[in-house]
Design a protein around this motif. Structure first.
Motif, PDB file in Angstrom:
ATOM      1  N   PRO A  27      20.438 -46.227  59.650  1.00  0.00           N
ATOM      2  CA  PRO A  27      20.070 -45.145  58.629  1.00  0.00           C
ATOM      3  C   PRO A  27      20.151 -43.831  59.143  1.00  0.00           C
ATOM      4  CG  PRO A  27      18.046 -45.883  59.347  1.00  0.00           C
ATOM      5  CD  PRO A  27      19.346 -46.822  60.158  1.00  0.00           C
ATOM      6  N   LEU A  28      20.327 -42.656  58.375  1.00  0.00           N
ATOM      7  CA  LEU A  28      20.187 -41.385  58.586  1.00  0.00           C
ATOM      8  C   LEU A  28      18.821 -40.942  58.635  1.00  0.00           C
ATOM      9  CD1 LEU A  28      21.451 -38.482  59.546  1.00  0.00           C
ATOM     10  CD2 LEU A  28      21.764 -37.926  57.313  1.00  0.00           C
ATOM     11  N   LEU A  29      18.151 -40.298  59.710  1.00  0.00           N
ATOM     12  CA  LEU A  29      16.613 -39.847  59.786  1.00  0.00           C
ATOM     13  C   LEU A  29      16.457 -38.396  59.855  1.00  0.00           C
ATOM     14  CD1 LEU A  29      15.601 -42.634  62.257  1.00  0.00           C
ATOM     15  CD2 LEU A  29      15.445 -42.874  59.729  1.00  0.00           C
ATOM     16  N   PHE A  30      15.354 -37.989  59.352  1.00  0.00           N
ATOM     17  CA  PHE A  30      14.949 -36.468  59.580  1.00  0.00           C
ATOM     18  C   PHE A  30      13.781 -36.548  60.063  1.00  0.00           C
ATOM     19  CE2 PHE A  30      14.021 -32.449  57.515  1.00  0.00           C
ATOM     20  CZ  PHE A  30      15.075 -31.626  57.948  1.00  0.00           C
ATOM     21  N   HIS A  31      13.400 -35.346  60.959  1.00  0.00           N
ATOM     22  CA  HIS A  31      12.196 -35.099  61.463  1.00  0.00           C
ATOM     23  C   HIS A  31      12.153 -33.642  62.223  1.00  0.00           C
ATOM     24  CE1 HIS A  31       9.278 -35.081  64.940  1.00  0.00           C
ATOM     25  NE2 HIS A  31       8.356 -35.898  64.083  1.00  0.00           N
ATOM     26  N   GLY A  32      11.121 -32.954  61.748  1.00  0.00           N
ATOM     27  CA  GLY A  32      11.020 -31.834  62.229  1.00  0.00           C
ATOM     28  C   GLY A  32      12.144 -30.828  62.227  1.00  0.00           C
ATOM     29  N   GLY A  33      12.651 -30.769  61.024  1.00  0.00           N
ATOM     30  CA  GLY A  33      13.734 -29.844  60.652  1.00  0.00           C
ATOM     31  C   GLY A  33      15.432 -30.354  61.217  1.00  0.00           C
ATOM     32  N   ARG A  34      15.377 -31.697  61.802  1.00  0.00           N
ATOM     33  CA  ARG A  34      16.462 -32.003  62.536  1.00  0.00           C
ATOM     34  C   ARG A  34      17.120 -33.425  62.066  1.00  0.00           C
ATOM     35  NH1 ARG A  34      16.357 -31.635  68.584  1.00  0.00           N
ATOM     36  NH2 ARG A  34      18.480 -32.184  68.439  1.00  0.00           N
ATOM     37  N   PHE A  35      18.205 -33.854  62.183  1.00  0.00           N
ATOM     38  CA  PHE A  35      18.649 -35.103  61.690  1.00  0.00           C
ATOM     39  C   PHE A  35      18.803 -36.124  62.952  1.00  0.00           C
ATOM     40  CE2 PHE A  35      20.386 -32.590  58.516  1.00  0.00           C
ATOM     41  CZ  PHE A  35      20.083 -33.348  57.123  1.00  0.00           C
ATOM     42  N   TYR A  36      18.280 -37.413  62.865  1.00  0.00           N
ATOM     43  CA  TYR A  36      18.569 -38.174  63.821  1.00  0.00           C
ATOM     44  C   TYR A  36      19.024 -39.495  63.432  1.00  0.00           C
ATOM     45  CZ  TYR A  36      15.059 -35.145  66.378  1.00  0.00           C
ATOM     46  OH  TYR A  36      14.402 -34.096  66.762  1.00  0.00           O
ATOM     47  N   THR A  37      19.358 -40.361  64.408  1.00  0.00           N
ATOM     48  CA  THR A  37      19.769 -41.776  64.042  1.00  0.00           C
ATOM     49  C   THR A  37      18.667 -42.674  64.635  1.00  0.00           C
ATOM     50  OG1 THR A  37      21.153 -41.795  66.112  1.00  0.00           O
ATOM     51  CG2 THR A  37      22.231 -41.116  64.004  1.00  0.00           C
ATOM     52  N   GLU A  38      18.943 -43.781  64.215  1.00  0.00           N
ATOM     53  CA  GLU A  38      17.709 -44.699  64.922  1.00  0.00           C
ATOM     54  C   GLU A  38      18.080 -45.168  66.472  1.00  0.00           C
ATOM     55  OE1 GLU A  38      17.455 -48.603  63.004  1.00  0.00           O
ATOM     56  OE2 GLU A  38      19.817 -48.865  62.834  1.00  0.00           O
ATOM     57  N   HIS A  39      17.032 -45.360  67.026  1.00  0.00           N
ATOM     58  CA  HIS A  39      17.174 -45.838  68.542  1.00  0.00           C
ATOM     59  C   HIS A  39      16.013 -47.126  68.980  1.00  0.00           C
ATOM     60  CE1 HIS A  39      19.412 -42.402  69.695  1.00  0.00           C
ATOM     61  NE2 HIS A  39      18.640 -41.524  69.094  1.00  0.00           N
ATOM     62  N   PRO A  40      16.645 -48.099  69.210  1.00  0.00           N
ATOM     63  CA  PRO A  40      15.792 -49.310  69.498  1.00  0.00           C
ATOM     64  C   PRO A  40      14.536 -49.034  70.475  1.00  0.00           C
ATOM     65  CG  PRO A  40      18.095 -49.741  69.881  1.00  0.00           C
ATOM     66  CD  PRO A  40      18.106 -48.393  69.505  1.00  0.00           C
ATOM     67  N   LEU A  41      13.500 -49.556  70.218  1.00  0.00           N
ATOM     68  CA  LEU A  41      12.371 -49.230  71.301  1.00  0.00           C
ATOM     69  C   LEU A  41      12.523 -50.334  72.428  1.00  0.00           C
ATOM     70  CD1 LEU A  41       9.533 -48.649  68.833  1.00  0.00           C
ATOM     71  CD2 LEU A  41      10.908 -47.062  70.031  1.00  0.00           C
TER      72      LEU A  41
END
Length: 147
Positions: free
Chosen positions: A133-147
């Motif tokens: 998925p495409l993610l959004f946080h703090g005004g920026r786009f991200y991709t998922e990262h496994p923990l």
């Protein structure tokens, strides 16, 4: 400071005009019946079409669709130019390559503050196996990262 997924809500107006907008205010409401919600500013140009239409689709964007998120958030352009989609059963565009899509009956709306909360009854859904998925946080786009 809340990370969300990114969606594009799409519909076909009564006159055939395609409607689409980027939204990250999406959430599951119920499994029985299957209901989802999203919200839209009362001042949005697409409010009239979305309030009166019978169906819309919620396209959950994949990590490689940042350009679509930005495009459908831009005003005064043809948002659907060169965008590949198919028509869903209710007529709403289903964006090619989306991580998932929900085809919804426009069940109810609630005025709250300066937004309208739309509740859709999911009539059909699909997903792309393995899509991130495409993610959004703090005004920026991200991709998922496994923990």
């Amino acid at each position: 400071m809340f990370a969300t997924g990114v969606t594009i809500v799409t519909a076909r107006a009564a006159d055939g005009t395609l409607i689409g907008l980027t939204a990250n205010s999406f959430n599951s409401v119920s499994l029985a019946p299957p209901l989802v919600l999203w919200s839209l500013s009362q001042r949005a140009a697409s409010m009239a079409a979305l309030s009166t239409g019978s169906h819309y689709a919620i396209n959950i964007l994949a990590a490689d669709q940042k350009h679509l998120a930005e495009r459908f958030a831009t005003k005064d352009i043809d948002r659907f130019a060169d965008v590949r989609f198919t028509a869903g059963t209710g007529g709403a565009p289903l964006l090619e390559g989306a991580a998932a899509s929900f085809e919804c009956f426009n069940r109810s709306r609630y005025d709250e503050g300066d937004h309208v909360i739309f509740v859709g009854e999911v009539e059909r859904c699909a997903h792309t196996p393995g899509a991130s998925p495409l993610l959004f946080h703090g005004g920026r786009f991200y991709t998922e990262h496994p923990l």
